[in-house]
Structures are given as C-alpha cells and as structure tokens.
Design a protein around this motif. Structure first.
Motif, PDB file in Angstrom:
ATOM      1  N   VAL A 126       0.835  -1.206   0.000  1.00 48.76           N
ATOM      2  CA  VAL A 126       0.000   0.000   0.000  1.00 48.76           C
ATOM      3  C   VAL A 126       0.871   1.257   0.000  1.00 48.76           C
ATOM      4  N   ALA A 127       1.938   1.241   0.789  1.00 47.56           N
ATOM      5  CA  ALA A 127       2.814   2.409   0.879  1.00 47.56           C
ATOM      6  C   ALA A 127       3.473   2.703  -0.467  1.00 47.56           C
ATOM      7  N   VAL A 128       3.939   1.668  -1.146  1.00 44.21           N
ATOM      8  CA  VAL A 128       4.591   1.848  -2.444  1.00 44.21           C
ATOM      9  C   VAL A 128       3.589   2.366  -3.477  1.00 44.21           C
ATOM     10  N   GLN A 129       2.383   1.792  -3.471  1.00 46.12           N
ATOM     11  CA  GLN A 129       1.350   2.243  -4.399  1.00 46.12           C
ATOM     12  C   GLN A 129       1.039   3.729  -4.207  1.00 46.12           C
ATOM     13  N   GLU A 130       0.875   4.128  -2.958  1.00 47.85           N
ATOM     14  CA  GLU A 130       0.533   5.522  -2.675  1.00 47.85           C
ATOM     15  C   GLU A 130       1.695   6.455  -3.000  1.00 47.85           C
ATOM     16  N   ARG A 131       2.921   5.995  -2.726  1.00 47.34           N
ATOM     17  CA  ARG A 131       4.092   6.834  -3.023  1.00 47.34           C
ATOM     18  C   ARG A 131       4.212   7.084  -4.523  1.00 47.34           C
ATOM     19  N   TYR A 132       4.088   6.025  -5.302  1.00 48.26           N
ATOM     20  CA  TYR A 132       4.187   6.190  -6.746  1.00 48.26           C
ATOM     21  C   TYR A 132       3.014   6.987  -7.300  1.00 48.26           C
ATOM     22  N   ALA A 133       1.823   6.795  -6.738  1.00 46.65           N
ATOM     23  CA  ALA A 133       0.654   7.547  -7.206  1.00 46.65           C
ATOM     24  C   ALA A 133       0.893   9.040  -7.059  1.00 46.65           C
ATOM     25  N   THR A 134       1.450   9.436  -5.918  1.00 44.43           N
ATOM     26  CA  THR A 134       1.738  10.853  -5.677  1.00 44.43           C
ATOM     27  C   THR A 134       2.803  11.360  -6.648  1.00 44.43           C
ATOM     28  N   GLN A 135       3.862  10.573  -6.829  1.00 44.54           N
ATOM     29  CA  GLN A 135       4.937  10.978  -7.733  1.00 44.54           C
ATOM     30  C   GLN A 135       4.436  11.122  -9.160  1.00 44.54           C
ATOM     31  N   ILE A 136       3.627  10.166  -9.603  1.00 45.56           N
ATOM     32  CA  ILE A 136       3.128  10.179 -10.977  1.00 45.56           C
ATOM     33  C   ILE A 136       2.217  11.376 -11.196  1.00 45.56           C
ATOM     34  N   GLN A 137       1.365  11.649 -10.237  1.00 44.97           N
ATOM     35  CA  GLN A 137       0.467  12.804 -10.358  1.00 44.97           C
ATOM     36  C   GLN A 137       1.260  14.100 -10.494  1.00 44.97           C
ATOM     37  N   GLU A 138       2.333  14.223  -9.730  1.00 50.86           N
ATOM     38  CA  GLU A 138       3.156  15.434  -9.793  1.00 50.86           C
ATOM     39  C   GLU A 138       3.889  15.534 -11.127  1.00 50.86           C
ATOM     40  N   VAL A 139       4.428  14.414 -11.591  1.00 51.93           N
ATOM     41  CA  VAL A 139       5.209  14.413 -12.830  1.00 51.93           C
ATOM     42  C   VAL A 139       4.328  14.680 -14.049  1.00 51.93           C
ATOM     43  N   VAL A 140       3.109  14.111 -14.059  1.00 45.97           N
ATOM     44  CA  VAL A 140       2.251  14.197 -15.237  1.00 45.97           C
ATOM     45  C   VAL A 140       1.483  15.520 -15.310  1.00 45.97           C
ATOM     46  N   ALA A 141       1.489  16.291 -14.237  1.00 40.24           N
ATOM     47  CA  ALA A 141       0.706  17.529 -14.191  1.00 40.24           C
ATOM     48  C   ALA A 141       0.981  18.466 -15.368  1.00 40.24           C
ATOM     49  N   PRO A 142       2.249  18.708 -15.758  1.00 41.09           N
ATOM     50  CA  PRO A 142       2.488  19.595 -16.907  1.00 41.09           C
ATOM     51  C   PRO A 142       1.874  19.067 -18.202  1.00 41.09           C
ATOM     52  N   ALA A 143       1.852  17.751 -18.362  1.00 39.19           N
ATOM     53  CA  ALA A 143       1.259  17.172 -19.564  1.00 39.19           C
ATOM     54  C   ALA A 143      -0.240  17.397 -19.582  1.00 39.19           C
ATOM     55  N   LEU A 144      -0.888  17.233 -18.435  1.00 42.90           N
ATOM     56  CA  LEU A 144      -2.325  17.462 -18.344  1.00 42.90           C
ATOM     57  C   LEU A 144      -2.669  18.899 -18.713  1.00 42.90           C
ATOM     58  N   GLU A 145      -1.900  19.826 -18.159  1.00 43.17           N
ATOM     59  CA  GLU A 145      -2.146  21.246 -18.423  1.00 43.17           C
ATOM     60  C   GLU A 145      -1.928  21.578 -19.898  1.00 43.17           C
ATOM     61  N   ALA A 146      -0.856  21.035 -20.472  1.00 39.17           N
ATOM     62  CA  ALA A 146      -0.538  21.323 -21.871  1.00 39.17           C
ATOM     63  C   ALA A 146      -1.592  20.749 -22.808  1.00 39.17           C
ATOM     64  N   VAL A 147      -2.024  19.521 -22.554  1.00 39.81           N
ATOM     65  CA  VAL A 147      -3.021  18.880 -23.420  1.00 39.81           C
ATOM     66  C   VAL A 147      -4.349  19.622 -23.347  1.00 39.81           C
ATOM     67  N   ASN A 148      -4.762  19.996 -22.158  1.00 42.02           N
ATOM     68  CA  ASN A 148      -6.014  20.741 -22.016  1.00 42.02           C
ATOM     69  C   ASN A 148      -5.964  22.067 -22.767  1.00 42.02           C
ATOM     70  N   GLU A 149      -4.824  22.741 -22.716  1.00 41.05           N
ATOM     71  CA  GLU A 149      -4.691  24.028 -23.402  1.00 41.05           C
ATOM     72  C   GLU A 149      -4.704  23.834 -24.919  1.00 41.05           C
TER      73      GLU A 149
END
Length: 201
Positions: A126-149
């Motif tokens: 559970v700890a590893v899943q949550e850690r990676y989930a947080t990291q992935i959300q942070e890393v992918v944020a610029p892509a989400l913003e760029a695609v939406n724009e």
C-alpha cells in the motif's frame, strides 16, 4: 469541452497514469469508476440534450484520445516510466506476499516471524502504491495542463462546440457507451498530438 484527466486502471500502455496505481491501492475507488446503467442513461440524456437539436446551427462535436495526447508529452513519457517502476516493485512485493497467502489458504500455520512479515508486506504494498501515485500525479501535471490548453485552442480555432474523450465516451469497460459510432474524420487526436509534440520543452 473535455479535459484531460488521469486515466483509469486497465488502459493500454499509452494510457497513463496515476489512476492505474490509485485503483490498485484503493479498491473502493476502483469500484467507484464503474458507472451504473441508470447513471449512464441519465448522463447520456443530459449530453444529448446539450447538443441542442432544436437550434438553428448544428452543434459541432469532435473526439480526442486524451491519454494518447498525454503520452506524447515529455511529462507523460516520464510518468509512464514511473508507472513501470511501480509495477515492477509492486509485483515483487506481491509475489512474496502471495507465497504466504498460499500457505495460509493451504491450512498451514505461520510462525510469529512469518505473521510479522505478512503484515509488513501488506503495509509495504500500500505504501509503495501511494508513493508512486503521488509521484506520478506530480510528474504528469504539466502534460495534463498542456493537453487541455491545446484542446482548448483547437476547439476555438475550428469552432468546435464540444470535445469528447473518445475513450471515456466509448464502449465499456473503459468507457460508458455514450457513443457507439463516430466518423474517423471527427477524431482530432492526431492534430492534438502534433501540437503537443511541437510545444517548446
């Protein structure tokens, strides 16, 4: 207009990213992703009503695979790499955990040390899943913003009234069966991906 969002579990390799981890870490959240027939029907009726068949000018609707567009962005590629790291690490922990589970299911009694190991492995997964989930959300944020724009710009340039996510609106299990057929000419995914790749790093 659609907004690029974190994809759900079970998407193709180009489908990213955070929800694939979150759905594993939180089964209850994965269950919430399933749309009931009643909710699907209501949602479909609302969208169809919004198309305004009674209006003089027809509503212009197009489709885009936002997850493919996200994967085309450098941040999306980085997030995909993190997702693969998470998969390898979680599978290794689950393999150890499954060995103990098989023994328990076989009626064997675990020693105190093995019981402690069992709890440690469950907590670690559970700890590893949550850690990676947080990291992935942070890393992918610029892509989400760029695609939406990019989607917003293309919609405004071409006078599109509505942009639907081709995966979410498509057939189950990934979609909600809102759209069962659409001409390929209505798919603006190649244009979105071209614009995303042309963005300055």
């Amino acid at each position: 207009m659609t907004r690029a969002t974190h994809p759900a579990a079970g998407h193709s390799p180009n489908s990213a990213l955070p929800n694939a981890i979150l759905a594993t870490a939180h089964p209850s959240k994965a269950a919430l992703l399933k749309t009931t027939p009643l909710k699907t029907t209501v949602f479909a009726l609302l969208v169809l009503a919004s198309l305004g068949f009674a209006q003089d000018a027809p509503t212009r609707v197009v489709f885009v695979d936002t997850q493919a567009a996200i994967a085309a962005h450098p941040a999306g590629e980085a997030a995909a790499g993190l997702q693969e790291q998470a998969r390898v690490e979680i599978e290794a922990l689950n393999a150890d955990l499954q060995g103990l589970i098989d023994r328990i299911n076989g009626g064997q009694q675990l020693s105190q040390e093995e019981q402690a190991r069992f709890q440690q492995l469950r907590t670690a997964v559970v700890a590893v899943q949550e850690r990676y989930a947080t990291q992935i959300q942070e890393v992918v944020a610029p892509a989400l913003e760029a695609v939406n724009e990019v989607i917003r710009q293309i919609a405004e340039e071409n006078g599109y009234d509505m942009v639907l996510d081709s995966v979410v609106a498509g057939p189950e299990p990934r979609g909600i069966n809102l759209v069962v057929f659409a001409r390929t000419q209505l798919d603006i995914t190649p244009l979105v991906i071209e614009r995303v790749r042309a963005l300055e790093p």
